[in-house]
Design an enzyme around this catalytic site. Sequence first.
Site, PDB file in Angstrom:
ATOM      1  N   LYS A 137      32.307  29.481  18.719  1.00 48.40           N
ATOM      2  CA  LYS A 137      31.648  28.427  18.991  1.00 48.40           C
ATOM      3  C   LYS A 137      30.591  29.398  20.246  1.00 48.40           C
ATOM      4  O   LYS A 137      28.719  28.788  20.058  1.00 48.40           O
ATOM      5  CB  LYS A 137      32.013  27.303  20.148  1.00 48.40           C
ATOM      6  CG  LYS A 137      32.807  26.355  18.982  1.00 48.40           C
ATOM      7  CD  LYS A 137      32.868  24.960  19.403  1.00 48.40           C
ATOM      8  CE  LYS A 137      34.669  25.215  20.897  1.00 48.40           C
ATOM      9  NZ  LYS A 137      35.359  25.720  20.632  1.00 48.40           N
ATOM     10  N   ARG A 172      34.756  16.030  23.588  1.00 44.61           N
ATOM     11  CA  ARG A 172      35.992  16.794  23.130  1.00 44.61           C
ATOM     12  C   ARG A 172      37.283  15.923  23.013  1.00 44.61           C
ATOM     13  O   ARG A 172      38.602  16.309  22.863  1.00 44.61           O
ATOM     14  CB  ARG A 172      37.093  17.538  23.965  1.00 44.61           C
ATOM     15  CG  ARG A 172      36.797  19.455  23.705  1.00 44.61           C
ATOM     16  CD  ARG A 172      37.771  19.372  25.167  1.00 44.61           C
ATOM     17  NE  ARG A 172      37.776  21.659  24.256  1.00 44.61           N
ATOM     18  CZ  ARG A 172      37.300  22.643  25.037  1.00 44.61           C
ATOM     19  NH1 ARG A 172      36.293  22.180  25.092  1.00 44.61           N
ATOM     20  NH2 ARG A 172      37.799  23.495  24.708  1.00 44.61           N
ATOM     21  N   ARG A 181      40.561  37.986  22.527  1.00 47.71           N
ATOM     22  CA  ARG A 181      39.975  37.819  23.815  1.00 47.71           C
ATOM     23  C   ARG A 181      40.649  38.132  24.796  1.00 47.71           C
ATOM     24  O   ARG A 181      39.885  38.670  25.728  1.00 47.71           O
ATOM     25  CB  ARG A 181      39.077  36.903  22.881  1.00 47.71           C
ATOM     26  CG  ARG A 181      38.182  35.987  24.635  1.00 47.71           C
ATOM     27  CD  ARG A 181      37.333  34.912  24.090  1.00 47.71           C
ATOM     28  NE  ARG A 181      38.221  33.914  24.384  1.00 47.71           N
ATOM     29  CZ  ARG A 181      37.541  32.567  23.864  1.00 47.71           C
ATOM     30  NH1 ARG A 181      36.530  32.339  23.395  1.00 47.71           N
ATOM     31  NH2 ARG A 181      38.297  31.121  24.395  1.00 47.71           N
ATOM     32  N   ARG A 205      40.009  35.631  30.578  1.00 44.74           N
ATOM     33  CA  ARG A 205      40.502  34.378  30.944  1.00 44.74           C
ATOM     34  C   ARG A 205      42.422  34.180  30.621  1.00 44.74           C
ATOM     35  O   ARG A 205      42.111  34.258  29.865  1.00 44.74           O
ATOM     36  CB  ARG A 205      39.781  33.573  29.455  1.00 44.74           C
ATOM     37  CG  ARG A 205      38.755  32.971  30.394  1.00 44.74           C
ATOM     38  CD  ARG A 205      37.993  32.165  28.915  1.00 44.74           C
ATOM     39  NE  ARG A 205      38.701  30.708  28.645  1.00 44.74           N
ATOM     40  CZ  ARG A 205      37.665  29.910  27.801  1.00 44.74           C
ATOM     41  NH1 ARG A 205      36.924  30.428  27.605  1.00 44.74           N
ATOM     42  NH2 ARG A 205      38.711  29.054  26.956  1.00 44.74           N
ATOM     43  N   ARG A 261      46.313  24.155  24.045  1.00 47.14           N
ATOM     44  CA  ARG A 261      45.082  23.640  23.877  1.00 47.14           C
ATOM     45  C   ARG A 261      45.067  24.057  21.860  1.00 47.14           C
ATOM     46  O   ARG A 261      44.221  22.766  21.770  1.00 47.14           O
ATOM     47  CB  ARG A 261      44.306  25.461  23.372  1.00 47.14           C
ATOM     48  CG  ARG A 261      44.309  25.826  25.252  1.00 47.14           C
ATOM     49  CD  ARG A 261      43.782  27.005  25.353  1.00 47.14           C
ATOM     50  NE  ARG A 261      42.318  27.174  25.224  1.00 47.14           N
ATOM     51  CZ  ARG A 261      42.003  28.518  25.174  1.00 47.14           C
ATOM     52  NH1 ARG A 261      42.480  29.412  25.741  1.00 47.14           N
ATOM     53  NH2 ARG A 261      40.712  28.523  24.794  1.00 47.14           N
TER      54      ARG A 261
HETATM   55  P1  AMP Z   1      36.389  26.335  26.152  1.00 47.27           P
HETATM   56  O1  AMP Z   1      36.136  27.255  27.641  1.00 47.27           O
HETATM   57  O2  AMP Z   1      35.639  25.081  25.533  1.00 47.27           O
HETATM   58  O3  AMP Z   1      37.861  27.160  25.360  1.00 47.27           O
HETATM   59  O4  AMP Z   1      37.313  25.424  27.269  1.00 47.27           O
HETATM   60  C1  AMP Z   1      38.071  25.988  28.295  1.00 47.27           C
HETATM   61  C2  AMP Z   1      39.488  24.882  29.171  1.00 47.27           C
HETATM   62  O5  AMP Z   1      38.753  23.868  30.097  1.00 47.27           O
HETATM   63  C3  AMP Z   1      39.696  24.277  28.333  1.00 47.27           C
HETATM   64  O6  AMP Z   1      40.731  24.435  27.305  1.00 47.27           O
HETATM   65  C4  AMP Z   1      40.530  22.068  28.924  1.00 47.27           C
HETATM   66  O7  AMP Z   1      41.122  22.819  29.824  1.00 47.27           O
HETATM   67  C5  AMP Z   1      38.763  22.420  29.598  1.00 47.27           C
HETATM   68  N1  AMP Z   1      37.953  22.015  29.092  1.00 47.27           N
HETATM   69  C6  AMP Z   1      36.426  22.515  28.492  1.00 47.27           C
HETATM   70  N2  AMP Z   1      35.534  21.219  27.762  1.00 47.27           N
HETATM   71  C7  AMP Z   1      36.054  20.501  27.844  1.00 47.27           C
HETATM   72  C8  AMP Z   1      35.813  19.163  27.949  1.00 47.27           C
HETATM   73  N3  AMP Z   1      34.794  18.970  27.374  1.00 47.27           N
HETATM   74  N4  AMP Z   1      37.080  17.877  27.855  1.00 47.27           N
HETATM   75  C9  AMP Z   1      38.244  18.161  28.723  1.00 47.27           C
HETATM   76  N5  AMP Z   1      38.451  19.984  28.377  1.00 47.27           N
HETATM   77  C10 AMP Z   1      37.686  21.059  28.495  1.00 47.27           C
END
Ligand code: AMP
Length: 197
Positions: free
Chosen positions: A20, A95, A134, A140, A152
């Site tokens: 993404k 999400r 990654r 991260r 996740r």
């Molecule tokens: P990402 O960078 O999109 O993979 O997000 C990393 C982490 O941030 C996720 O595993 C969640 O813990 C949190 N997170 C990101 N976006 C959301 C969302 N829309 N709702 C809830 N938690 C989020």
Amino acid sequence: MQGIYSMLNLILFGPPGAGKGTQSEKLISQYHLKHISTGDLLRAERQEGTELGIQANEYISKGELVPDAVVIGMVRNFMLSNTDAHGFIFDGFPRTIPQAEALDAMLTEFNAQIDVVLGLEVQEDELVKRLLLRGQTSGRADDQSEETIRTRFQEYQNKTLPIQGYYDQKSKYVGVHGIGEIDEIFSQLCEKIDALN
Ligand code: AMP
């Protein structure tokens, strides 16, 4: 504020590691959209050491979703401070179904809507491989432990995947095969977007 977001609003949908972030970057420059990545916004809050960032990190580090109210508020603020945008690309948001409903309500307030939900479809064994890879360079922590990665995916299956049906019912979901060359996947995404006009 009528019509300010009327150009193109799209959601890039898919499980963790589907690509993404990579595809968002390319789509932003092609279509001159504003990028909203709730993951990036949350990591920025953590970096700045804000209360929100510290609290969110409790969830992120375990691979759990941050509470809806927190992310919805963040997205709302971001949209309000970018009223000159030609449209938004939502990456990692919504999400959950309540987040999707809140997004629809916010866009309606701005006399706009989601035009299309582009889903990057990749199976789980490939995703785990990508995320662990990654994790070697992204810095991260949530990409480095297989246990966190599995959590996740569980969150994705239980809370995020139903969104696909939510937008499918509105005839807005379009899936794209997410394995292959980055540019090949990108041109498939562009084809779907261009077909909207
Ligand atoms: P990402 O960078 O999109 O993979 O997000 C990393 C982490 O941030 C996720 O595993 C969640 O813990 C949190 N997170 C990101 N976006 C959301 C969302 N829309 N709702 C809830 N938690 C989020």
